[in-house]
Design an enzyme around this catalytic site. Sequence first.
Site, PDB file in Angstrom:
ATOM      1  CG  ASP A 160      52.486  40.746  43.388  1.00 45.58           C
ATOM      2  OD1 ASP A 160      51.577  40.050  43.858  1.00 45.58           O
ATOM      3  OD2 ASP A 160      52.278  41.778  42.716  1.00 45.58           O
ATOM      4  CG  ASP A 356      47.116  39.011  45.245  1.00 43.25           C
ATOM      5  OD1 ASP A 356      48.132  38.779  44.548  1.00 43.25           O
ATOM      6  OD2 ASP A 356      46.810  40.149  45.622  1.00 43.25           O
TER       7      ASP A 356
END
Length: 480
Positions: A160, A356
């Site tokens: 992430d 992201d």
Amino acid sequence: MASSSLRRSVFHGGALVVLAVVALVSAPRRTGAAPAAETTGPHWHVVSVSSLLPTAACTASKASSNSSALRVVHRHGPCSPRQARGGAPSHAEILERDQARVNSIHRKVSAAAAASVINPARATKDVSLPAKRGISLGTGNYIVSVGLGTPAKEFSVVFDTGSDLSWVQCQPCKDCYDQQDPLFDPEQSSTYSAVPCDAQECDELESPSCSSDNKCRYEVVYGDQSQTDGDLVRDTLTLTPSAKLAGFVFGCGDENTGLFGQADGLVGLGREKVSLSSQAAPNYGAGFSYCLPSSSSAAGYLSLGGAAPANAQFTAMVTRSDTPSFYYLNLVGIKVAGRSIKVPTTVFVTAGTVIDSGTVITRLPETAYAELRSAFVQSMGRYNYKTAPALSILDTCYDFTGHSTVQIPTVALVFAGGATVNLDFTGVLYVARVSRACLAFASNGDDSSVGILGNTQQKTFAVVYDVANQKIGFGAKGCT
């Protein structure tokens, strides 16, 4: 049903390729080969409808010639040796969780911006989500395999770019969710040590605490209310058999609950000092790259350091002091079928854009999304495709039942400095089924909330985070 063939074109770029990457839950619809897409011209994709459908069998693929690349398969796909209990989440569930993550990013950015106005001198260090504990984002969609401890034990973890602290579930555990691998056992590692409360690494956490035996404690609460709490520790991180990172700082979770999909934990690639990319920078250079595969049956990669692919187009990496963990870049325009939509650059730049890996669907300012949708609908209108009901946050959907091929307009993202990224077909439509294929973008609902470049639009690109030179690059056909 015939399945299309897969070819791998994985960028190594002279870098240490440390991990193979596969989709975890963002695209369970496509468990076979990637759609065979070509263009009738430079601005259209022609796609076989049959190639959109999942296959029941694992598609054979050529193994990487790089000895350090590890093969990891989709947790819910046909290549997985162990199917997760409960099966894959539905598309509605995926998109609902995605919205929770987006809401978390928006809250964090908004709270940080407000705090910087009230007290600019303290904004960089002291800002976090108001009163509600921890770093709130959400659970991610792609997994990698790493080794922890001596001797190394392998764990499958979400990676992430929107998170900093890496963590796994550990023994003894007070409250742990179900995972498929055994929990990490510190007593079985000869290189394990707890981080004391007075250590610099503890002080640098966003919300640390101290246990009665002087161990640094961390806590993270995600946007979907998943949570992890535990000790901050050090141990050896094994990326490949020949590549290890001694003294890697991570969280050893002993109270963990939520929607982690039976992944063993998380690897953070954010910009703060505790992230994997920051801790690895002295060994491999300041930066990393990855390629997210087009299909849940294909693999991509995550690489620390190294050179960019020759075809990469770069734009500036933007830093915001109020949210220093995120990677920002300036989206300045969008093209549909080769034509720019009529939106002033200021609409994109005023809101800003975060890239992201954990957000599934790209979010745009309302004005930009409305123009994108209008241009896309107009282009699709020439073929008179039947429309389909909205799918959660996706409001522009089509029913391709009865068609053997479909023609889809290209979508290109234009970034500051002139970088123009022509999206792969899989970055244009989110296909739940043949009768429900939706434009894979959504509106923020206003023009002030930060935009987010999601992972659906990043598929098949070598995405390069050149932290040393403060730029982000996109190389087409980084993987399939």
